[in-house]
Motif scaffolding. Structure first.
Motif: not given
Lengths: 160, 571
Positions: B68-74
């Motif tokens: 989904a693009g925002i890896c740091s929130k996975e």
């Protein structure tokens, strides 16, 4: 030349011959063939390279050249568990090198080597593309993110 | 099975759209690229499946998408209850998943504490147009930010990544429903080879792999060659350490690459293509193979594509761990089954490439731009960008930055926008020192140039390059000199050994950098580095060799004091 029948089981050798037979029919077959052989045997020693050479007609020096060129291939058996510490740029910025140095110190091994008890093979790898989790350590194919010198021991203790 | 025709594909598209409209189930999207999986997305997915089963629910649809693009929130999930705004949840684990399921899925109550955004990325343009609303979707808790208000998403322009977080990469119907294969249909049923090439040329798209060569021109050279055998290759050997844009596209939207290759094949008259993908990306290889199989079943690859009589097929070729294989001639040698040694050019691959046949090699991102250029036209493509560089560029922003992720921005976006707005600034309240673009072939942009407009030419004038999209951010407690050492070590290790500048030159430069980093620098070291850099740049065989000195030259340009200190401290 060492006899491969002492190194691998009969079933493995039969499967090896089957892989060679199927894969050698395709153009530019060598690398996919070697990938399958390594998946089967875990490594590709010179004795196995010679068998591939005999069956496919590809010169053994060419096979050796390819095996030694690509970091994916190894001519030595790997230990029970494979630790790959990412030395890509993002992991480097986030402290991946310190993790690698700790493993080298704690287990007395350098990149590419295995521990004497056959527990770990330690390697450096350039980027798994999971930079969002840097620094990254991959053990037996499982990606561990945000690893630090403080929690690496705990992760490794799961692998006996 | 008989090939599907263009009409059949359009019917499938309508059926899927209708089916999605009439399906009243609650949808739960689990976003799972390699990063998401490593963060625990599979455990989250299994928990969700178990909850659905245990609660005997039948009106829930689980959709697995790529990154989904925002890896740091996975791990990230999105819950969409019919006629309500979808909600994206961040940093989900199994416990949170169960809570979200009970509250949002069963009781239709949004769980605000875990929520990240209202809305989905694919809706951003419509939401902005309608004041943050989507027709037919009831607004919910306004204290959760709308996705169009979050800087990470707000400043992006999704073209290559237009389907991310929404489609299941393993379902060809999902891609078709999002106008997938419309470019291929147009190219195969109503365009000549010349027309395709001029459309691509007029769009102004340049190769996204780093070199920035005009794609249309490359295709034109290969099309002119008279040969019954030609090849279309896709370079998915994303070797720049710290770059993973292509992995994200490969895992999230593989059909866009296949479609791009079909169009390229028609343009140059090729019937066989290969995707050279690095072995470090097992999920990408698996996803591609599934996608190719699905495309064959639909008659989009094979002997009689869309019933037009055109023949083209694709195979995935797995690399074996060699950075140099990203260089075009080395990549071709590797597919031939040999050591990946580059060879001098000319002859160029357009004339004599893979197996000495005319060949074009395009990067993943370039190819996934092609379907939309054909479907929507060159003018649509070139309506964003700068005067000389059109379209968007995907970057993976990593390092000392808050929002690590994959971002797609119009070419010409300022570096400061990417770092401070999209990236959310530097971690732990530190200060920005420099950003490295282009990896081991690139250079740094220091703080005094943070407002630089990122296009091909401007970045070169500052001693950096656009590169393939790796953008690594360093805070001011990092050493530029050590960074130069890191890249030189990389280049030395990855040198194929064929030419002396590449093999020995990098080693000699590294020796000097090693001693500088150890605080044992000698008078004259800087001059020696500059001299070696000059020789390597001018005499190395391939582009990787020629560009290997760039990180040193760039750090000497902006952080010369670090080199000088390393010498003077030792005297």
């Amino acid at each position: 030349m060492s006899n491969i029948s002492t190194m691998f089981s009969k079933a493995q050798i039969e499967k090896l011959e089957e892989i060679i037979l199927i894969e050698s029919k395709k153009p530019g077959c060598l690398i996919p063939l070697l990938e399958k052989v390594q998946a089967l045997l875990g490594y590709i020693p010179v004795s196995v390279q010679n068998i591939i050479s005999e069956k496919t007609g590809i010169a053994s020096n060419k096979i050796y050249g390819v095996v030694s060129f690509y970091s994916f291939f190894t001519m030595n058996p790997r230990a029970r568990h494979r630790i790959q510490v990412c030395y890509g740029t993002a992991c480097y910025v986030k402290g991946g090198k310190e993790i690698g140095e700790k493993i080298e110190k704690d287990y007395g091994i350098k990149a590419g080597e295995s521990t004497q008890d056959g527990r770990f093979t330690y390697e450096n790898t350039r980027c798994f593309g999971t930079c969002g989790l840097a620094p990254v350590v991959v053990i037996d194919g499982k990606v561990y993110g945000k690893v630090s010198v403080d929690n690496i021991d705990e992760i490794l203790s799961q692998y006996e | 099975m008989k090939s599907k025709t263009a009409d059949d594909i359009n019917k499938i598209k309508q059926t899927v759209i209708e089916r999605n409209k009439s399906n009243k189930s609650t949808k739960v999207y689990v976003h799972m690229g390699t990063c998401g999986i490593a963060s625990g997305a599979i455990d989250v997915l299994n928990t969700l499946r178990k909850e659905v089963k245990d609660n005997k629910i039948t009106d829930v649809k689980i959709i697995t998408t790529g990154c989904a693009g925002i890896c740091s929130k996975e791990p990230l999930i999105t819950v969409e209850v019919q006629e309500q705004e979808p909600v994206m949840y961040q940093c989900v684990d199994t416990k949170k998943m169960s809570e979200i399921f009970k509250s949002h899925v069963l009781d239709k109550k949004v769980l605000k504490d875990y929520a990240f955004a209202r809305g989905m990325e694919i809706q951003i343009k419509d939401r902005i147009k309608n004041n943050g609303k989507i027709e037919g979707q009831a607004a919910i808790d306004n204290s959760i930010p709308g996705i169009e208000e979050i800087p990470f998403f707000k400043f992006q322009e999704q073209r290559v990544m237009r389907n991310r977080g929404f489609i299941d990469p393993n379902k060809i119907d999902d891609y078709i429903a999002r106008d997938g294969y419309q470019g291929a249909i147009k190219a195969l049923t109503s365009m000549t080879s010349d027309k395709i090439i001029s459309e691509v040329y007029d769009s102004g798209i340049k190769g996204r792999g780093g070199a920035g060569f005009p794609t249309g021109l490359k295709w034109k050279f290969a099309a002119k060659e008279e040969n019954s055998i030609k090849y279309v290759l896709c370079n998915a050997d994303e070797g720049d350490p710290g770059a993973y844009m292509d992995r994200s596209v490969l895992e999230s939207d593989p059909h866009s690459i296949i479609e791009g290759m079909i169009i390229a094949a028609k343009a140059i008259g090729s019937h066989m293509g290969y995707i050279y993908c690095r072995a470090e990306y097992p999920l990408a290889v698996e996803t591609l193979n599934k996608a190719i199989k699905a495309a064959r079943t639909y008659g989009l690859l094979g002997k009689d594509i869309l019933g037009t009589g055109f023949e083209f097929d694709i195979e995935v070729y797995e690399g074996a761990g060699a950075f140099v294989c990203g260089e075009e001639t080395a990549l071709m040698r590797s597919i031939e089954g040999s050591r990946g040694n580059p060879r001098p050019r000319p002859p160029y691959p357009a004339h004599a490439g893979l197996r000495e046949k005319p060949t074009i090699l395009n990067n993943v991102e370039t190819l996934s731009n092609i379907p939309q250029i054909i479907a929507k036209g060159s003018k649509w493509f070139s309506n964003i960008g700068t005067e000389k560089s059109k379209g968007t560029k995907v970057f993976s922003i990593t390092g000392d930055i808050n929002n690590v992720g994959c971002v797609e921005v119009p070419i010409g976006t300022k570096l400061s926008t990417v770092i401070n707005e999209i990236g959310g600034g530097i971690t732990e309240g530190k200060t920005f020192k420099a950003a490295q673009l282009g990896g081991p072939s690139g250079g740094m942009i220091p703080i005094e140039h943070i407002d630089v407009v990122m296009d091909y030419d401007t970045l070169i004038s500052l001693g950096s390059i656009m590169g393939s999209g790796g953008l690594i951010v360093m805070s001011d407690d990092k050493s530029a000199l050590e960074m130069a050492e890191f890249f030189m070590d990389f280049c030395k290790e990855e040198s194929c050994g064929k030419c002396i500048p590449g093999r020995e030159g990098t080693k000699q430069m590294l020796n000097i950098l090693n001693r500088l980093c150890d605080g044992k620098g000698k008078q004259g070291d800087i001059e020696k580095l500059e001299n070696l850099a000059f020789v390597i740049k001018n005499t190395a065989l391939c582009a990787l060799g020629k560009t290997a000195p760039n990180p040193v030259l760039s750090t000497l340009r902006y952080f010369r004091n670090e080199y000088e200190d390393a010498i003077s401290n030792n005297i």
